[in-house]
Write an enzyme that holds these catalytic residues in place. Structure first.
Site, PDB file in Angstrom:
ATOM      1  N   HIS A 155     -14.715 -63.258  20.580  1.00 24.15           N
ATOM      2  CA  HIS A 155     -16.147 -63.093  20.902  1.00 24.15           C
ATOM      3  C   HIS A 155     -17.035 -63.485  19.714  1.00 24.15           C
ATOM      4  O   HIS A 155     -18.117 -62.940  19.560  1.00 24.15           O
ATOM      5  CB  HIS A 155     -16.473 -61.665  21.326  1.00 24.15           C
ATOM      6  CG  HIS A 155     -15.501 -61.093  22.316  1.00 24.15           C
ATOM      7  ND1 HIS A 155     -15.639 -61.249  23.680  1.00 24.15           N
ATOM      8  CD2 HIS A 155     -14.327 -60.417  22.147  1.00 24.15           C
ATOM      9  CE1 HIS A 155     -14.621 -60.670  24.305  1.00 24.15           C
ATOM     10  NE2 HIS A 155     -13.800 -60.167  23.397  1.00 24.15           N
ATOM     11  N   SER A 276     -31.980 -85.375   6.122  1.00 24.74           N
ATOM     12  CA  SER A 276     -33.164 -85.269   6.967  1.00 24.74           C
ATOM     13  C   SER A 276     -34.238 -86.191   6.414  1.00 24.74           C
ATOM     14  O   SER A 276     -34.341 -86.390   5.202  1.00 24.74           O
ATOM     15  CB  SER A 276     -33.659 -83.824   6.956  1.00 24.74           C
ATOM     16  OG  SER A 276     -35.031 -83.776   7.293  1.00 24.74           O
ATOM     17  N   LYS A 282     -31.626 -81.139   3.095  1.00 27.79           N
ATOM     18  CA  LYS A 282     -30.713 -81.015   4.222  1.00 27.79           C
ATOM     19  C   LYS A 282     -29.457 -81.873   4.087  1.00 27.79           C
ATOM     20  O   LYS A 282     -29.486 -82.991   3.606  1.00 27.79           O
ATOM     21  CB  LYS A 282     -31.419 -81.406   5.534  1.00 27.79           C
ATOM     22  CG  LYS A 282     -32.450 -80.422   6.019  1.00 27.79           C
ATOM     23  CD  LYS A 282     -31.916 -79.028   6.287  1.00 27.79           C
ATOM     24  CE  LYS A 282     -30.989 -78.958   7.469  1.00 27.79           C
ATOM     25  NZ  LYS A 282     -31.693 -79.030   8.748  1.00 27.79           N
ATOM     26  N   GLU A 289     -21.745 -82.785  15.562  1.00 24.13           N
ATOM     27  CA  GLU A 289     -22.621 -82.513  16.711  1.00 24.13           C
ATOM     28  C   GLU A 289     -22.525 -83.628  17.739  1.00 24.13           C
ATOM     29  O   GLU A 289     -22.508 -83.393  18.952  1.00 24.13           O
ATOM     30  CB  GLU A 289     -24.072 -82.374  16.237  1.00 24.13           C
ATOM     31  CG  GLU A 289     -24.315 -81.174  15.352  1.00 24.13           C
ATOM     32  CD  GLU A 289     -25.667 -81.277  14.664  1.00 24.13           C
ATOM     33  OE1 GLU A 289     -26.691 -81.110  15.335  1.00 24.13           O
ATOM     34  OE2 GLU A 289     -25.710 -81.560  13.452  1.00 24.13           O
TER      35      GLU A 289
END
Ligand code: ARG
Length: 475
Positions: A155, A276, A282, A289
């Site tokens: 979980h 970024s 970043k 992704e």
């Protein structure tokens, strides 16, 4: 005029020309189409249906066209409906009469099924190779980080400590099953439809086994109607791709989580990260992704073909022309995802200290403390409740189980003795899970024997697939 134009008085409406064409997609199957034509022509000559001289002319004409497409020098005529017509009409332009004999005893229906099956074999094989590379990387990283522990989760909550190697090998086995599914897709495609002609077979004395073997197929499809109508071999490939995309997506998701500041378990190498355009600090896990994101299009391609085939009457229907684009797309997508994932895992830095530090959170020892009491005779359900109260006490004190003073343990149960420390030690907890398939170093060492056997077996399997017409890079 189209190759089928004889019975028509008028030409097709311009709006249908691009609509009906599949050349932009099936030109990628030029090598498969040429291999099929070469095998068919050789068989026609052997059976005395065309002359040896015609065969020689056809074979050298096809070889020249293939070399030109390979070199990227072939100019496709957009008026050709598909790759079959593009190659046949160019061949006839070049060699004349003999080119017109090539299509004897053949239909584009068995031709396209043949090309597609050859392509499915090539794509399955490519994916099996890429799958093996990723599995090799997972094993390498698992072995090199053999003592690293991290909190195992259920979980997404800290549960019990596990070895990182154990965690990575879980993915190894998922991808191993994907390999088997790709292998099954290869097997399903590995049967020749050529000789089924339009749908019913032909009046010519074709030797279907000869063409099948010449193209590297191990068998022929026993029913001509099935041979031209079946695309479930592609669905097998789609399903293998979809499941593998799902597994890649789960791994990608963990990479995204693990590389966040909150986890900090891994640092991706610069070569597999992006920055970024506005936030100078970043470092983003874009490629993980993207692998996660690509799953949607791969599932979509599976759905598309399932729906396209649903309700089609026998035998060939033009709907089937919609079969190739998704399969090519999924295979290309997966082969990129596998390659990028392998590179990303191979180059990521494992922050072993962060993983170990995370094991200090979430009372990972709780099960083992309950087991400690149970092994001393307390019924497990009772032991569970005792430790539950200790965890509550920890929450009040703002500490972990392993920080509680020994007296608190003893108050909770007289069964607790000073040796409770071994039930609280992360490495001891991991080392105690010696069940076959468990996370202890000794069990993982055993597991690695199975891993090696499966790797060696699957490497041999890819090596033994036999002659496969590879996808061409020229179109
Ligand atoms: N381009 C067609 C396809 O991909 C080839 C077969 C066409 N056959 C036919 N009878 N129209 O399915």
């Amino acid at each position: 005029m189209a190759l089928w134009g004889g019975r028509f008085e008028g030409g097709v409406d311009v709006s249908t020309q691009e609509f009906g064409a599949s050349l932009p997609v099936d030109k990628h199957l030029y090598k498969q189409d040429i291999a099929g034509s070469r095998a068919h022509a050789a068989m026609l000559a052997k059976q005395g249906i065309i002359t040896e001289a015609d065969y020689e002319t056809i074979a050298s004409g096809l070889a020249a066209i293939e070399a030109e497409i390979d070199a990227g020098a072939f100019v496709f005529d957009i008026n050709d409906e598909d790759i079959h017509m593009a190659i046949e009409s160019e061949l006839t332009r070049r060699i004349g009469e003999a080119g017109k004999r090539l299509h004897t005893g053949r239909s584009r229906n068995d031709q396209v099924a043949t090309d597609t099956r050859l392509a499915a074999k090539a794509l399955s094989k490519q994916l099996m190779e890429a799958n093996l590379k990723l599995r090799q990387v997972l094993v390498r990283v698992a072995i090199d980080n053999g003592t690293v522990v991290l909190p195992g989760m259920t979980h997404l909550q800290h549960a019990q400590p596990v070895l990182l190697s154990h965690h990575l090998l879980a993915y190894y086995w998922m991808f191993t099953r994907d390999f088997k599914r790709l292998d099954a897709a290869f097997e399903a495609a590995d049967a020749s439809p050529l000789g089924a002609a339009a749908l019913a077979g032909t009046t010519y004395p074709l030797d279907r086994v000869a063409t099948a073997y010449a193209m590297g197929f191990t068998r022929v499809i026993p029913n001509s109607l099935d041979a031209v109508s079946d695309r479930d071999f592609l669905l097998d490939l789609h399903f293998a791709c979809s499941t593998m995309a799902m597994h890649l997506s789960r791994l990608a998701e963990e990479i995204v989580l693990w590389s966040s500041s909150e986890f900090g378990y891994i640092t991706l190498s610069d070569s597999f990260s992006t920055g970024s355009s506005i936030m100078p600090q970043k470092k983003n896990p874009d490629f993980a992704e993207l692998i996660r994101g690509k799953t949607g299009r791969v599932y979509g391609n599976l759905m598309q073909l399932l729906v396209t085939c649903k309700g089609l009457p026998l035998a060939y229907n033009k709907d089937l022309q919609e079969d190739k684009e998704g399969a090519l797309d999924s295979a290309r997508t997966l082969s990129q995802c596998l390659e990028v994932m392998a590179g990303m895992v191979d180059t990521m830095h494992i922050n072993a200290e962060r993983m170990r530090a995370a094991c200090r959170v979430g009372h990972l020892a709780a099960t083992d403390v309950a087991d400690y009491l149970a092994k001393k005779g307390m019924p497990f359900r009772e032991a569970h409740a005792v430790v539950g109260h200790l965890v509550l006490e920890c929450d009040h004190r703002g500490c972990q189980l392993e920080d509680l003073p020994f007296e608190v343990f003893q108050e909770a149960s007289p069964l607790f003795a000073p040796d409770i420390t071994s039930a609280l030690d992360i490495d001891a907890i991991v080392a105690a899970r010696t069940t076959e398939g468990g996370t202890s170093p000794s069990a993982v060492k055993e597991q690695l024997k199975f891993v090696r056997t499966s790797l060696v077996g699957d490497e041999a399997r890819v090596g033994g697939l036999g002659y496969v017409v590879s996808m061409g890079a020229g179109a």
